[in-house]
Write an enzyme that holds these catalytic residues in place. Structure first.
Site, mmCIF file in Angstrom:
data_model
loop_
_atom_site.group_PDB
_atom_site.id
_atom_site.type_symbol
_atom_site.label_atom_id
_atom_site.label_comp_id
_atom_site.label_asym_id
_atom_site.label_seq_id
_atom_site.Cartn_x
_atom_site.Cartn_y
_atom_site.Cartn_z
ATOM 1 N N ASP A 136 1.368 5.244 -0.168
ATOM 2 C CA ASP A 136 0.500 6.317 0.304
ATOM 3 C C ASP A 136 1.144 7.687 0.085
ATOM 4 O O ASP A 136 2.340 7.799 -0.181
ATOM 5 C CB ASP A 136 0.232 6.084 1.792
ATOM 6 C CG ASP A 136 -1.038 6.758 2.287
ATOM 7 O OD1 ASP A 136 -1.656 7.528 1.526
ATOM 8 O OD2 ASP A 136 -1.417 6.506 3.452
ATOM 9 N N LYS B 239 0.879 -1.165 0.000
ATOM 10 C CA LYS B 239 0.000 0.000 0.000
ATOM 11 C C LYS B 239 0.917 1.214 0.000
ATOM 12 O O LYS B 239 1.648 1.446 0.969
ATOM 13 C CB LYS B 239 -0.886 -0.006 1.242
ATOM 14 C CG LYS B 239 -1.752 1.232 1.424
ATOM 15 C CD LYS B 239 -2.510 1.123 2.747
ATOM 16 C CE LYS B 239 -3.312 2.373 3.066
ATOM 17 N NZ LYS B 239 -3.960 2.265 4.407
ATOM 18 N N ASP C 273 -10.239 8.908 4.791
ATOM 19 C CA ASP C 273 -10.016 7.913 5.842
ATOM 20 C C ASP C 273 -11.290 7.662 6.641
ATOM 21 O O ASP C 273 -12.119 8.566 6.822
ATOM 22 C CB ASP C 273 -8.943 8.406 6.815
ATOM 23 C CG ASP C 273 -7.541 8.342 6.234
ATOM 24 O OD1 ASP C 273 -7.404 8.085 5.021
ATOM 25 O OD2 ASP C 273 -6.587 8.557 6.995
#
Length: 645
Positions: A380, A378, A440
């Site tokens: 970011d 992942k 988020d």
């Protein structure tokens, strides 16, 4: 076929785009060049030459603009070239093949679908008068879902493309379709060709958005990573405090839990910290004190339990406290005025145009994939690589250099899974396997800070996930963000709010209600994107654990929006294959009725639906479906049990 016609006006430089079959047109269109803040468009002093499928505008000693068009199935493709005739380099801000257009249609298209530039660029359906901006594509429809238009660029790896439209009570006005050239010089005599502009109209906005997405993927590529990942992610319980002991405890709990479908175990941010109180050191991608055994041991231990190991990194972001910053400041985006690395809110961006930065990426991901053995990453905060600044190579757009950087990671990863996060959307098509497409989550339904619907809550990601659903399985596998179902907030979550939202730390809205938790779980399940658990599996018990289990594995069939757009925060999803399911999601704060015309779903006689989780039933007759008094913050999925007539 729904044929399009482009009709130039030789006197004033404007043109019309007409779809006679749908009685829809774009009126008073004109191309535009913006250089150093000054706009220039064809007018009476330009020479205008037309052909059967082209128009050429020439201003002697300055510019030649060439537009050409062709039908592509139901769409019109408008190509444009821009030639510098001035004899000197020209810094281009924008080149815009279509501006100033009025949208004329048989129905009032006052619902506007926008798309943000990146994960945090808010994307939604909007209703009523206002000015709306969008990246890559813009959609318009009437509230009943019977007349729609999409305008989108397709070569999204070449530049960032934007749209704007003003909507009033009568029509859409001032439609602009623009290419951001970022002040890059176009040399004397050079010709710039930008992405085709794709226009398509029809009854169903859902179908048009899918067609647009497919057209982009046909050009840029489409990865097929197979089954959508399900798993566990450390971030939304532990944030940056995860230790080896926490990791093993959660894997123990998952192994001991019956009927919990988990493939991946993903270690999130914090693994490179020396301690829980250490300063952040993005840029130094080596194990810290929280993982004393190192990251190879962590990956090996995950695999030994039958899971696939995943790891979080922010590869385009660098902290001042890092060794990388001290030793390789020349590989960072530079400040245009002061010189030296440019500070982006306390973080620095990797200059992806620099060969040394690309070597750093190769070295980092060879270690992560080949030496440590991770099978899923992942990555970011990728937007740091496209923020403005001075670069090693200033001749390319930030979209082009971004594509160059992520392609280096893909080349190292080969077929291992890459999830983009905090990423620009358009240039990543065809490179990433999955993409975070919204804000988020947290154990709060809503927080009025950090975005149009706040950040670190459930409502904002749910709205984003809804209105970016058209990307799923067309560009990549959508990641709506983690599955959270808990009714409390752990201490690391409070600490995260102390850092980022101090005004809301002591407010009582932590912990999801039963309706809020099931609404998010139902949406994640039905839409079929990534399903990564964000809970402490040692603590999660009882009904909330059972709710979590009911969401895994996610639904594998195709769904779409139901083409009725009465309220942007009350979306409806329906299945396209298999048993008919209708997902009713009231993301608003008020109880609401959902009245649907079921004739398009084949419902005309007697029918009975059963709700997926509660097993309550709804029966009726005819094409009208009335889901009455759906509570606020509630999601229900109705599965057709029988239908006659």
């Amino acid at each position: 076929m729904s044929a399009w016609t482009l009709i130039p006006h030789t006197g004033n430089g404007r043109y019309r785009v007409v779809n006679e079959a749908l009685n829809l047109s774009l009126e008073n269109c004109i191309p535009e060049i913006i250089s150093q803040g000054r706009a220039l468009s064809p007018g009476e002093d330009w020479n205008i030459k037309t052909g059967d499928d082209s128009v050429e505008y020439t201003l002697d000693g300055q510019w030649k603009i060439s537009l050409s068009w062709k039908q592509d199935k139901e769409a019109l493709l408008l190509n444009s070239c821009w030639e510098n005739l001035s004899g000197s380099p020209v810094a281009l801000d924008w080149v815009n093949p279509l501006t100033g257009a009025a949208v004329v249609s048989p129905s009032l298209m006052d619902r506007v679908l926008t798309n943000g530039k990146d994960m945090v660029g808010f994307s939604s359906m909007y209703a009523g008068p206002g000015r709306y901006d969008s990246f890559s594509v813009l959609g318009m429809t009437d509230a009943r879902g019977t007349c729609a238009l999409t305008a989108g660029f397709t070569a999204l790896d070449t530049a960032f493309y934007t749209f704007a439209v003003d909507v009033d009570d009568e029509s859409g006005k001032g439609l602009e379709c623009r290419c951001d050239r970022e002040g890059i010089l176009l040399e004397a005599g050079a010709v710039l060709e930008i992405s085709p502009l794709r226009l398509e109209a029809g009854a169903s906005l859902s179908s048009l958005m899918k067609a647009y997405a497919v057209s982009v993927a046909d050009l840029l590529g489409r990865r097929d990573p197979g089954q959508v990942p399900s798993g566990w992610c450390s971030w939304y319980y532990y944030y940056d405090t995860l230790t080896e002991e926490d990791l093993y405890a959660n894997m123990d709990a998952i192994e001991q839990s019956d009927n919990l479908d988990v493939d991946f175990i993903q270690i999130d941010d914090g693994w490179n910290l020396e301690s829980k109180t250490s300063s952040r050191v993005w840029g130094d991608w080596q194990a810290g004190g929280l993982f004393p055994g190192g990251m190879k041991k962590a990956a090996d231990d995950i695999k030994a339990r039958g899971f696939k190991p995943g790891l979080w990194l922010a590869p385009f972001s660098v902290d001042k406290a890092s060794i990388f910053y001290k030793e390789h400041g020349d590989l960072l985006v530079q400040d245009e005025e002061k010189g030296g690395p440019k500070d982006f809110w306390g973080t620095y961006g990797l200059d992806l145009s620099h060969p040394g930065a690309l070597d750093f990426l190769r070295e980092t991901f060879t270690r992560v994939f080949d030496e440590w053995g991770f099978q899923y990453i992942k990555i970011d905060f990728l937007l740091h690589a496209v923020l403005p600044g001075n670069r090693y190579d200033n001749s390319k757009t930030t979209a082009e250099i971004f594509r160059q950087g992520i392609q280096v990671i893909r080349d190292v990863a080969k077929d291992r899974y890459i999830l983009g996060c905090g990423s620009p959307m358009g240039p990543a098509v065809g490179v990433f396997d999955g993409m975070r497409i919204g804000y988020d989550v947290s154990s709060r339904w809503f927080i009025p800070d950090g975005g149009p619907l706040g950040n670190c809550n459930i409502k904002a990601p749910a709205v984003q996930h809804t209105w970016r659903y058209w990307m799923h399985q067309n560009w990549w596998q959508n990641d709506p963000d983690c599955l959270l179902v808990r009714d409390y907030a752990p201490e690391p979550e409070f600490e995260n709010f102390r850092r980022h939202f101090p005004d809301y730390v002591d407010s009582p809205a932590y912990g999801l209600t039963d309706n809020e938790a099931s609404c998010w779980a139902q949406m994640v399940w039905m839409t079929g994107g990534l399903a990564m658990i964000g809970e402490n599996m040692v603590e999660l018990k009882g009904e909330r654990l059972e709710l979590l289990k009911s969401s895994l594995p996610v639904h594998k069939g195709k769904v779409r929006w139901f083409d009725s757009y009465d309220h942007p925060h009350r979306p409806v999803f329906v299945t396209e294959e298999g048993s008919l399911m209708i997902g009713i999601f009231n993301l608003s704060d008020d109880t609401a009725d959902f009245l649907l015309d079921g004739s398009s779903l084949g419902l005309n006689g007697e029918w009975t639906f059963r709700e997926r989780l509660s097993s309550e039933t709804l029966s009726g007759k005819g094409s009208q479906l009335n889901f009455e008094a759906v509570p606020a913050r509630t999601g229900k999925i109705w599965i057709l049990q029988s239908s006659k007539g």
